[in-house]
Design a protein around this motif. Structure first.
Motif, PDB file in Angstrom:
ATOM      1  N   HIS A   1       0.876  -1.205  -0.189  1.00 38.86           N
ATOM      2  CA  HIS A   1      -0.071   0.085   0.010  1.00 38.86           C
ATOM      3  C   HIS A   1       0.801   1.153   0.094  1.00 38.86           C
ATOM      4  O   HIS A   1       0.441   2.233  -0.534  1.00 38.86           O
ATOM      5  N   THR A   2       2.090   1.448   0.658  1.00 42.44           N
ATOM      6  CA  THR A   2       2.816   2.531   0.681  1.00 42.44           C
ATOM      7  C   THR A   2       3.501   2.567  -0.587  1.00 42.44           C
ATOM      8  O   THR A   2       3.804   3.891  -0.989  1.00 42.44           O
ATOM      9  N   SER A   3       3.907   1.420  -1.130  1.00 45.23           N
ATOM     10  CA  SER A   3       4.460   1.774  -2.477  1.00 45.23           C
ATOM     11  C   SER A   3       3.515   1.896  -3.698  1.00 45.23           C
ATOM     12  O   SER A   3       3.976   2.878  -4.534  1.00 45.23           O
ATOM     13  N   LEU A   4       2.357   1.753  -3.702  1.00 44.24           N
ATOM     14  CA  LEU A   4       1.337   2.242  -4.623  1.00 44.24           C
ATOM     15  C   LEU A   4       1.130   3.612  -4.285  1.00 44.24           C
ATOM     16  O   LEU A   4       0.934   4.443  -5.361  1.00 44.24           O
ATOM     17  N   ALA A   5       0.917   4.086  -3.095  1.00 45.97           N
ATOM     18  CA  ALA A   5       0.735   5.501  -2.837  1.00 45.97           C
ATOM     19  C   ALA A   5       1.828   6.286  -3.232  1.00 45.97           C
ATOM     20  O   ALA A   5       1.730   7.072  -3.967  1.00 45.97           O
ATOM     21  N   PHE A   6       3.116   5.754  -3.199  1.00 49.55           N
ATOM     22  CA  PHE A   6       4.221   6.693  -3.463  1.00 49.55           C
ATOM     23  C   PHE A   6       4.250   6.684  -5.114  1.00 49.55           C
ATOM     24  O   PHE A   6       4.412   7.640  -5.749  1.00 49.55           O
ATOM     25  N   THR A   7       3.947   5.314  -5.779  1.00 47.26           N
ATOM     26  CA  THR A   7       4.036   5.365  -7.273  1.00 47.26           C
ATOM     27  C   THR A   7       3.008   6.180  -7.854  1.00 47.26           C
ATOM     28  O   THR A   7       3.337   7.075  -8.736  1.00 47.26           O
ATOM     29  N   ILE A   8       1.678   6.259  -7.329  1.00 43.69           N
ATOM     30  CA  ILE A   8       0.706   7.339  -7.765  1.00 43.69           C
ATOM     31  C   ILE A   8       1.116   8.538  -7.618  1.00 43.69           C
ATOM     32  O   ILE A   8       0.920   9.440  -8.568  1.00 43.69           O
ATOM     33  N   ASN A   9       1.400   8.832  -6.405  1.00 45.95           N
ATOM     34  CA  ASN A   9       1.680  10.328  -6.102  1.00 45.95           C
ATOM     35  C   ASN A   9       2.961  10.772  -6.734  1.00 45.95           C
ATOM     36  O   ASN A   9       3.087  12.059  -7.349  1.00 45.95           O
ATOM     37  N   SER A  10       4.028  10.073  -7.279  1.00 45.52           N
ATOM     38  CA  SER A  10       4.949  10.413  -8.029  1.00 45.52           C
ATOM     39  C   SER A  10       4.797  10.645  -9.681  1.00 45.52           C
ATOM     40  O   SER A  10       5.234  11.558 -10.052  1.00 45.52           O
ATOM     41  N   LEU A  11       3.839   9.652  -9.880  1.00 47.83           N
ATOM     42  CA  LEU A  11       3.532   9.720 -11.317  1.00 47.83           C
ATOM     43  C   LEU A  11       2.723  11.196 -11.464  1.00 47.83           C
ATOM     44  O   LEU A  11       2.950  11.907 -12.369  1.00 47.83           O
ATOM     45  N   PHE A  12       1.937  11.470 -10.434  1.00 46.96           N
ATOM     46  CA  PHE A  12       1.267  12.697 -10.464  1.00 46.96           C
ATOM     47  C   PHE A  12       2.099  14.034 -10.453  1.00 46.96           C
ATOM     48  O   PHE A  12       1.839  14.973 -11.089  1.00 46.96           O
ATOM     49  N   HIS A  13       3.156  13.804  -9.546  1.00 46.46           N
ATOM     50  CA  HIS A  13       4.168  14.853  -9.630  1.00 46.46           C
ATOM     51  C   HIS A  13       4.963  14.983 -10.689  1.00 46.46           C
ATOM     52  O   HIS A  13       4.920  16.182 -11.178  1.00 46.46           O
ATOM     53  N   MET A  14       5.342  13.850 -11.375  1.00 47.74           N
ATOM     54  CA  MET A  14       5.916  14.072 -12.640  1.00 47.74           C
ATOM     55  C   MET A  14       5.067  14.720 -13.648  1.00 47.74           C
ATOM     56  O   MET A  14       5.573  15.539 -14.584  1.00 47.74           O
ATOM     57  N   TYR A  15       3.974  14.254 -13.650  1.00 43.52           N
ATOM     58  CA  TYR A  15       2.499  15.060 -14.764  1.00 43.52           C
ATOM     59  C   TYR A  15       2.645  16.477 -14.595  1.00 43.52           C
ATOM     60  O   TYR A  15       2.835  17.252 -15.434  1.00 43.52           O
ATOM     61  N   LEU A  16       2.493  16.867 -13.071  1.00 48.41           N
ATOM     62  CA  LEU A  16       2.451  18.374 -12.779  1.00 48.41           C
ATOM     63  C   LEU A  16       3.709  19.000 -13.351  1.00 48.41           C
ATOM     64  O   LEU A  16       3.742  20.145 -14.039  1.00 48.41           O
ATOM     65  N   LYS A  17       5.132  18.569 -13.084  1.00 51.82           N
ATOM     66  CA  LYS A  17       6.316  19.010 -13.746  1.00 51.82           C
ATOM     67  C   LYS A  17       6.185  18.999 -15.425  1.00 51.82           C
ATOM     68  O   LYS A  17       6.637  19.949 -15.872  1.00 51.82           O
ATOM     69  N   THR A  18       5.640  18.275 -15.882  1.00 46.98           N
ATOM     70  CA  THR A  18       5.670  18.453 -17.383  1.00 46.98           C
ATOM     71  C   THR A  18       4.904  19.313 -17.895  1.00 46.98           C
ATOM     72  O   THR A  18       4.667  20.028 -18.973  1.00 46.98           O
ATOM     73  N   GLU A  19       3.570  19.518 -17.183  1.00 41.47           N
ATOM     74  CA  GLU A  19       2.803  20.704 -17.264  1.00 41.47           C
ATOM     75  C   GLU A  19       3.355  22.129 -16.928  1.00 41.47           C
ATOM     76  O   GLU A  19       2.712  23.229 -17.253  1.00 41.47           O
ATOM     77  N   GLY A  20       4.520  22.202 -16.097  1.00 43.07           N
ATOM     78  CA  GLY A  20       5.221  23.411 -15.860  1.00 43.07           C
ATOM     79  C   GLY A  20       4.568  23.995 -14.531  1.00 43.07           C
ATOM     80  O   GLY A  20       4.710  24.906 -14.300  1.00 43.07           O
ATOM     81  N   VAL A  21       3.931  23.046 -13.841  1.00 41.37           N
ATOM     82  CA  VAL A  21       3.508  23.689 -12.469  1.00 41.37           C
ATOM     83  C   VAL A  21       4.499  23.751 -11.437  1.00 41.37           C
ATOM     84  O   VAL A  21       5.501  22.654 -11.566  1.00 41.37           O
ATOM     85  N   ASP A  22       4.554  24.625 -10.768  1.00 43.08           N
ATOM     86  CA  ASP A  22       5.677  24.611  -9.697  1.00 43.08           C
ATOM     87  C   ASP A  22       5.248  23.811  -8.539  1.00 43.08           C
ATOM     88  O   ASP A  22       4.261  24.114  -7.868  1.00 43.08           O
ATOM     89  N   THR A  23       5.915  22.745  -8.283  1.00 44.43           N
ATOM     90  CA  THR A  23       5.533  21.454  -7.340  1.00 44.43           C
ATOM     91  C   THR A  23       6.073  21.618  -6.064  1.00 44.43           C
ATOM     92  O   THR A  23       6.007  21.153  -5.049  1.00 44.43           O
ATOM     93  N   LYS A  24       6.943  22.701  -5.851  1.00 42.13           N
ATOM     94  CA  LYS A  24       7.636  23.221  -4.597  1.00 42.13           C
ATOM     95  C   LYS A  24       6.726  23.599  -3.486  1.00 42.13           C
ATOM     96  O   LYS A  24       6.759  22.919  -2.501  1.00 42.13           O
ATOM     97  N   ASN A  25       5.672  24.284  -3.733  1.00 39.38           N
ATOM     98  CA  ASN A  25       4.523  24.717  -2.688  1.00 39.38           C
ATOM     99  C   ASN A  25       3.204  24.090  -2.977  1.00 39.38           C
ATOM    100  O   ASN A  25       2.288  24.357  -2.689  1.00 39.38           O
ATOM    101  N   HIS A  26       3.290  23.026  -4.025  1.00 45.24           N
ATOM    102  CA  HIS A  26       1.970  22.197  -4.313  1.00 45.24           C
ATOM    103  C   HIS A  26       1.861  21.241  -3.235  1.00 45.24           C
ATOM    104  O   HIS A  26       2.761  20.678  -2.639  1.00 45.24           O
ATOM    105  N   PRO A  27       0.594  20.885  -2.983  1.00 45.58           N
ATOM    106  CA  PRO A  27      -0.039  19.854  -1.999  1.00 45.58           C
ATOM    107  C   PRO A  27       0.571  18.756  -2.312  1.00 45.58           C
ATOM    108  O   PRO A  27       0.859  17.733  -1.551  1.00 45.58           O
ATOM    109  N   ILE A  28       1.008  18.354  -3.536  1.00 50.41           N
ATOM    110  CA  ILE A  28       1.665  16.828  -3.887  1.00 50.41           C
ATOM    111  C   ILE A  28       3.127  16.833  -3.071  1.00 50.41           C
ATOM    112  O   ILE A  28       3.102  15.629  -2.812  1.00 50.41           O
ATOM    113  N   LYS A  29       3.644  17.890  -2.933  1.00 47.95           N
ATOM    114  CA  LYS A  29       4.851  17.717  -2.255  1.00 47.95           C
ATOM    115  C   LYS A  29       4.727  17.270  -0.817  1.00 47.95           C
ATOM    116  O   LYS A  29       5.340  16.518  -0.277  1.00 47.95           O
ATOM    117  N   GLN A  30       3.734  17.810  -0.076  1.00 47.33           N
ATOM    118  CA  GLN A  30       3.479  17.605   1.201  1.00 47.33           C
ATOM    119  C   GLN A  30       2.972  15.920   1.012  1.00 47.33           C
ATOM    120  O   GLN A  30       3.192  15.188   2.048  1.00 47.33           O
TER     121      GLN A  30
END
Length: 137
Positions: A57-86
């Motif tokens: 479950h922790t691996s799945l959560a990390f994988t899904i959140n990491s993929l979303f983080h990568m998606y945001l990065k490719t869209e040019g979103v600043d993820t430093k202050n985004h809730p995905i970082k938290q």
């Protein structure tokens, strides 16, 4: 001018190689996730120990959140202050907790030679001995 063009060509070749590497990694990830999603998660979970389930479950959560983080990065979103970082930080803490519990469990198991050590409650043993010595036979 030739040096500049050669430098740009090297940068372009490097970018293409990096893109191919990312593409291969995503293909590998898809293959792993396809295997996982062929069965309902509840059925998979029922076959696992609690520790394996927590790891899954922790691996799945990390994988899904990491993929979303990568998606945001490719869209040019600043993820430093985004809730995905938290959220990634929170999941990392859980992963660390599960790993520590595994280490603790394995360490205790190895120390005892595979058998759980029993602890003697000295106060209770002392009371039983005193009570037994006071008895007259």
């Amino acid at each position: 001018i030739r040096d500049v063009m050669a430098g740009e060509r090297e940068t372009l070749v490097e970018a293409v190689e990096n893109f191919e590497e990312v593409e291969n990694s995503i293909s590998d990830l898809e293959a792993h996730l396809d295997k996982l999603f062929k069965m309902p998660l509840k059925e998979i979970d029922a076959q696992l120990t609690p520790m394996e389930s927590a790891t899954l479950h922790t691996s799945l959560a990390f994988t899904i959140n990491s993929l979303f983080h990568m998606y945001l990065k490719t869209e040019g979103v600043d993820t430093k202050n985004h809730p995905i970082k938290q959220e990634l930080d929170r999941v990392k803490k859980y992963i660390k907790r599960v790993k520590n519990l595994e280490k603790e469990k394995n360490g205790k198991h190895e120390q005892s030679g595979g058998v759980a050590k029993r602890r003697v409650d000295r106060k209770a043993a002392s009371r039983m001995i005193r009570a037994g010595v006071k008895r007259k036979f």
